[in-house]
Write an enzyme that holds these catalytic residues in place. Structure first.
Site, PDB file in Angstrom:
ATOM      1  N   THR A 294       0.822  -1.214   0.000  1.00 13.03           N
ATOM      2  CA  THR A 294       0.000   0.000   0.000  1.00 13.03           C
ATOM      3  C   THR A 294       0.858   1.268   0.000  1.00 13.03           C
ATOM      4  O   THR A 294       2.007   1.237   0.453  1.00 13.03           O
ATOM      5  CB  THR A 294      -0.895  -0.005   1.263  1.00 13.03           C
ATOM      6  OG1 THR A 294      -1.405   1.293   1.494  1.00 13.03           O
ATOM      7  CG2 THR A 294      -0.108  -0.402   2.514  1.00 13.03           C
ATOM      8  N   ASP A 295       0.267   2.367  -0.462  1.00  9.24           N
ATOM      9  CA  ASP A 295       0.974   3.660  -0.403  1.00  9.24           C
ATOM     10  C   ASP A 295       1.104   4.165   1.042  1.00  9.24           C
ATOM     11  O   ASP A 295       1.896   5.066   1.318  1.00  9.24           O
ATOM     12  CB  ASP A 295       0.263   4.712  -1.266  1.00  9.24           C
ATOM     13  CG  ASP A 295      -1.186   4.981  -0.879  1.00  9.24           C
ATOM     14  OD1 ASP A 295      -1.698   4.277   0.026  1.00  9.24           O
ATOM     15  OD2 ASP A 295      -1.809   5.882  -1.469  1.00  9.24           O
ATOM     16  N   GLU A 296       0.330   3.558   1.953  1.00  7.09           N
ATOM     17  CA  GLU A 296       0.332   4.052   3.344  1.00  7.09           C
ATOM     18  C   GLU A 296       1.671   3.840   4.032  1.00  7.09           C
ATOM     19  O   GLU A 296       1.959   4.484   5.038  1.00  7.09           O
ATOM     20  CB  GLU A 296      -0.805   3.396   4.138  1.00  7.09           C
ATOM     21  CG  GLU A 296      -2.157   3.647   3.491  1.00  7.09           C
ATOM     22  CD  GLU A 296      -3.340   3.340   4.386  1.00  7.09           C
ATOM     23  OE1 GLU A 296      -3.194   3.395   5.610  1.00  7.09           O
ATOM     24  OE2 GLU A 296      -4.405   3.044   3.833  1.00  7.09           O
TER      25      GLU A 296
ATOM     26  N   LYS B  68       2.488  -3.536   7.167  1.00  7.34           N
ATOM     27  CA  LYS B  68       2.712  -3.700   5.717  1.00  7.34           C
ATOM     28  C   LYS B  68       4.147  -3.294   5.362  1.00  7.34           C
ATOM     29  O   LYS B  68       4.796  -3.947   4.547  1.00  7.34           O
ATOM     30  CB  LYS B  68       1.712  -2.855   4.904  1.00  7.34           C
ATOM     31  CG  LYS B  68       0.268  -3.296   4.973  1.00  7.34           C
ATOM     32  CD  LYS B  68       0.013  -4.695   4.417  1.00  7.34           C
ATOM     33  CE  LYS B  68       0.207  -4.792   2.916  1.00  7.34           C
ATOM     34  NZ  LYS B  68      -0.192  -6.140   2.414  1.00  7.34           N
TER      35      LYS B  68
ATOM     36  N   TYR C 180      -1.441  -0.698  11.004  1.00  8.46           N
ATOM     37  CA  TYR C 180      -1.626  -1.359   9.702  1.00  8.46           C
ATOM     38  C   TYR C 180      -0.457  -1.068   8.774  1.00  8.46           C
ATOM     39  O   TYR C 180       0.193  -1.986   8.247  1.00  8.46           O
ATOM     40  CB  TYR C 180      -2.942  -0.896   9.055  1.00  8.46           C
ATOM     41  CG  TYR C 180      -3.040  -1.209   7.570  1.00  8.46           C
ATOM     42  CD1 TYR C 180      -3.085  -2.526   7.115  1.00  8.46           C
ATOM     43  CD2 TYR C 180      -3.072  -0.178   6.612  1.00  8.46           C
ATOM     44  CE1 TYR C 180      -3.162  -2.823   5.754  1.00  8.46           C
ATOM     45  CE2 TYR C 180      -3.152  -0.469   5.255  1.00  8.46           C
ATOM     46  CZ  TYR C 180      -3.190  -1.783   4.833  1.00  8.46           C
ATOM     47  OH  TYR C 180      -3.257  -2.069   3.482  1.00  8.46           O
TER      48      TYR C 180
HETATM   49  P1  NAD Z   1      -9.500  -7.548   2.323  1.00  7.90           P
HETATM   50  O1  NAD Z   1      -9.477  -7.236   3.784  1.00  7.90           O
HETATM   51  O2  NAD Z   1     -10.737  -7.282   1.551  1.00  7.90           O
HETATM   52  O3  NAD Z   1      -9.135  -9.083   2.086  1.00  7.90           O
HETATM   53  C1  NAD Z   1      -8.131  -9.741   2.800  1.00  7.90           C
HETATM   54  C2  NAD Z   1      -8.314 -11.231   2.600  1.00  7.90           C
HETATM   55  O4  NAD Z   1      -7.245 -11.897   3.290  1.00  7.90           O
HETATM   56  C3  NAD Z   1      -9.620 -11.780   3.179  1.00  7.90           C
HETATM   57  O5  NAD Z   1     -10.246 -12.624   2.253  1.00  7.90           O
HETATM   58  C4  NAD Z   1      -9.184 -12.562   4.408  1.00  7.90           C
HETATM   59  O6  NAD Z   1     -10.027 -13.676   4.707  1.00  7.90           O
HETATM   60  C5  NAD Z   1      -7.788 -13.013   3.991  1.00  7.90           C
HETATM   61  N1  NAD Z   1      -6.924 -13.310   5.139  1.00  7.90           N
HETATM   62  C6  NAD Z   1      -6.736 -12.566   6.255  1.00  7.90           C
HETATM   63  N2  NAD Z   1      -5.893 -13.180   7.090  1.00  7.90           N
HETATM   64  C7  NAD Z   1      -5.502 -14.350   6.482  1.00  7.90           C
HETATM   65  C8  NAD Z   1      -4.629 -15.407   6.832  1.00  7.90           C
HETATM   66  N3  NAD Z   1      -3.969 -15.432   8.001  1.00  7.90           N
HETATM   67  N4  NAD Z   1      -4.464 -16.418   5.954  1.00  7.90           N
HETATM   68  C9  NAD Z   1      -5.138 -16.431   4.775  1.00  7.90           C
HETATM   69  N5  NAD Z   1      -5.990 -15.461   4.392  1.00  7.90           N
HETATM   70  C10 NAD Z   1      -6.173 -14.429   5.235  1.00  7.90           C
HETATM   71  O7  NAD Z   1      -8.256  -6.771   1.722  1.00  7.90           O
HETATM   72  P2  NAD Z   1      -8.108  -6.061   0.304  1.00  7.90           P
HETATM   73  O8  NAD Z   1      -8.673  -4.695   0.391  1.00  7.90           O
HETATM   74  O9  NAD Z   1      -8.552  -6.985  -0.768  1.00  7.90           O
HETATM   75  O10 NAD Z   1      -6.511  -5.898   0.241  1.00  7.90           O
HETATM   76  C11 NAD Z   1      -5.709  -6.934  -0.305  1.00  7.90           C
HETATM   77  C12 NAD Z   1      -4.259  -6.523  -0.202  1.00  7.90           C
HETATM   78  O11 NAD Z   1      -4.052  -5.291  -0.901  1.00  7.90           O
HETATM   79  C13 NAD Z   1      -3.776  -6.277   1.226  1.00  7.90           C
HETATM   80  O12 NAD Z   1      -2.478  -6.784   1.346  1.00  7.90           O
HETATM   81  C14 NAD Z   1      -3.783  -4.761   1.376  1.00  7.90           C
HETATM   82  O13 NAD Z   1      -2.803  -4.341   2.284  1.00  7.90           O
HETATM   83  C15 NAD Z   1      -3.450  -4.347  -0.050  1.00  7.90           C
HETATM   84  N6  NAD Z   1      -3.957  -3.032  -0.469  1.00  7.90           N
HETATM   85  C16 NAD Z   1      -5.283  -2.737  -0.364  1.00  7.90           C
HETATM   86  C17 NAD Z   1      -5.737  -1.501  -0.817  1.00  7.90           C
HETATM   87  C18 NAD Z   1      -7.206  -1.141  -0.754  1.00  7.90           C
HETATM   88  O14 NAD Z   1      -7.571   0.000  -1.039  1.00  7.90           O
HETATM   89  N7  NAD Z   1      -8.109  -2.063  -0.414  1.00  7.90           N
HETATM   90  C19 NAD Z   1      -4.849  -0.566  -1.350  1.00  7.90           C
HETATM   91  C20 NAD Z   1      -3.496  -0.910  -1.447  1.00  7.90           C
HETATM   92  C21 NAD Z   1      -3.071  -2.150  -1.013  1.00  7.90           C
END
Ligand code: NAD
Length: 354
Positions: A140-142, A170, A166
């Site tokens: 993430t950009d965070e 990351k 968080y």
């Molecule tokens: P989300 O919270 O919607 O999904 C996370 C998934 O991971 C869920 O299905 C959960 O069941 C699974 N999970 C959690 N703990 C687990 C474990 N121990 N073992 C296996 N599975 C597990 O998240 P998202 O928004 O889809 O984000 C996905 C990735 O992208 C993350 O790494 C997040 O940091 C990154 N990200 C998200 C955004 C955003 O805007 N949503 C932006 C930049 C980066």
């Protein structure tokens, strides 16, 4: 440029928002890959949005934590996995403030377990070289911290300065991934993306909250005075970028991904209220008056912005959806789901003309 061709992909966290979109994208685009989706199905994961592919011959689901290294090693071996695309994480900043421990567990130790599993199976047992396997880490950009209004956008060389549990978790996982490349030669790539929006996102996040609040006639809570600025990217554009990085990205390198769509939270909320009103043929003021300012999040970063020059120049990626186009798709999807869940009754009157 050498192109890498993934064949057997382990997607971690594929039942989450971006992971599920990525699996749908891959199955639509490619007939020569097989996917194993490993997801623990925490509160954030749901197989509901993957029902249409549940019996797809190229898709297989395993409910499993990424923290169990031996189980992951067995999965890599049994399914002849050559590529890991790592989404699984605890992803909600507010939850990380309430209880950081699970963030440390999943985001840091879970990533470490995956890296160790990949190192053991790919490098130690199979003795694969870097043209035969890939580990792509989604971040993430965070991790870069907080920008002032006029600061230049984050580039790949911006120093890390995470401010929430968080983003600290990351950032830590990013460092481990990069270190496994430098130390052990694991073929990794990384990406740091801005805020995503689109279908399948959990209700607790900002954009689904705004849309659902409009549909349920509930208050729309906005932190502080709504002046915090975020960059927004439509999730499908993120999926395309990840795919490009896996195939053509330079090993050991990270790529910033963003939509070049910076908005204050208040401006974004107003825009969504107006678009939702138009698409449901309502008076915008009836939604705008639902906005309510609430106590600010502790340590709330003022602004994030992404410089996407590297991925544009090196991989010829740029977003295909601007904010209005992406929001139109997103709101329409939520309206349809709301209709299916009985939240709104007048399905025939939705409009995509905004
Ligand atoms: P989300 O919270 O919607 O999904 C996370 C998934 O991971 C869920 O299905 C959960 O069941 C699974 N999970 C959690 N703990 C687990 C474990 N121990 N073992 C296996 N599975 C597990 O998240 P998202 O928004 O889809 O984000 C996905 C990735 O992208 C993350 O790494 C997040 O940091 C990154 N990200 C998200 C955004 C955003 O805007 N949503 C932006 C930049 C980066």
């Amino acid at each position: 440029m050498m192109t890498y061709h993934p064949h057997k992909i382990l997607v971690t966290g594929g039942a989450g928002f971006i992971g599920a979109n990525f699996i749908q994208y891959l199955l639509k685009e490619y007939t020569d890959i097989n996917i194993v989706n490993v997801d623990l199905l925490t509160y954030a994961g749901s197989l509901h949005y993957l029902e249409n592919v549940a019996h797809h011959p190229q898709y297989h689901f395993v409910q499993q934590t990424i923290c169990d290294q031996k189980a992951i090693e067995k999965m890599l071996t049994d399914h002849h996995i050559d590529t890991i695309v790592h989404f699984a994480a605890e992803s909600h900043v507010d939850r990380s403030i309430a209880d950081p421990s699970v963030f440390l567990q999943t985001n840091v130790l879970g990533t470490y377990a995956l890296l160790e599993a990949a190192r053991n199976v790919w490098l130690n047992e199979k003795k694969w070289n870097e043209s035969q396997c890939r580990f792509h880490h989604i971040s993430t950009d965070e991790v870069f911290g907080c920008l002032k209004k006029d600061d230049p956008a984050f580039s790949e060389s911006t120093p890390y300065h995470p401010n929430s549990p968080y983003s600290a978790s990351k950032a830590s996982s990013d460092h481990f991934v990069r270190a496994y490349h430098t130390t052990y030669g694991l073929p990794v790539t990384l990406s740091n993306c801005s805020n995503n929006y689109g279908c399948y996102q959990h209700q607790e996040k900002l954009i689904p909250t705004i849309i659902a609040s409009c549909l349920k006639n509930k208050t729309i809570p906005i932190y502080g005075d709504g002046s915090n600025i975020r960059d927004w990217l439509y999730v499908v554009d993120h999926c395309v970028a990840i795919d490009k990085i896996i195939r053509q990205g330079k090993l050991g390198e990270s790529y910033n991904i963003g939509g070049n769509e910076e908005r204050t939270n208040l401006d974004l909320t107003r825009l969504i209220c107006q678009m939702t009103a138009k698409m449901t043929h309502q008076d915008p003021s009836s939604f705008l008056k639902l906005i309510q300012f609430v106590a600010d999040r502790p340590g709330h970063d003022l602004r994030y912005a992404i410089n996407t020059t590297k991925i544009k120049n090196e991989l010829e990626w740029k977003p295909q959806y601007n904010l209005t186009e992406g929001l139109r798709e997103t709101i329409y999807w939520y309206l349809q789901s709301a209709f299916l869940n009985g939240m709104t009754h007048d399905h025939t009157s939705f409009s995509t003309q905004v």
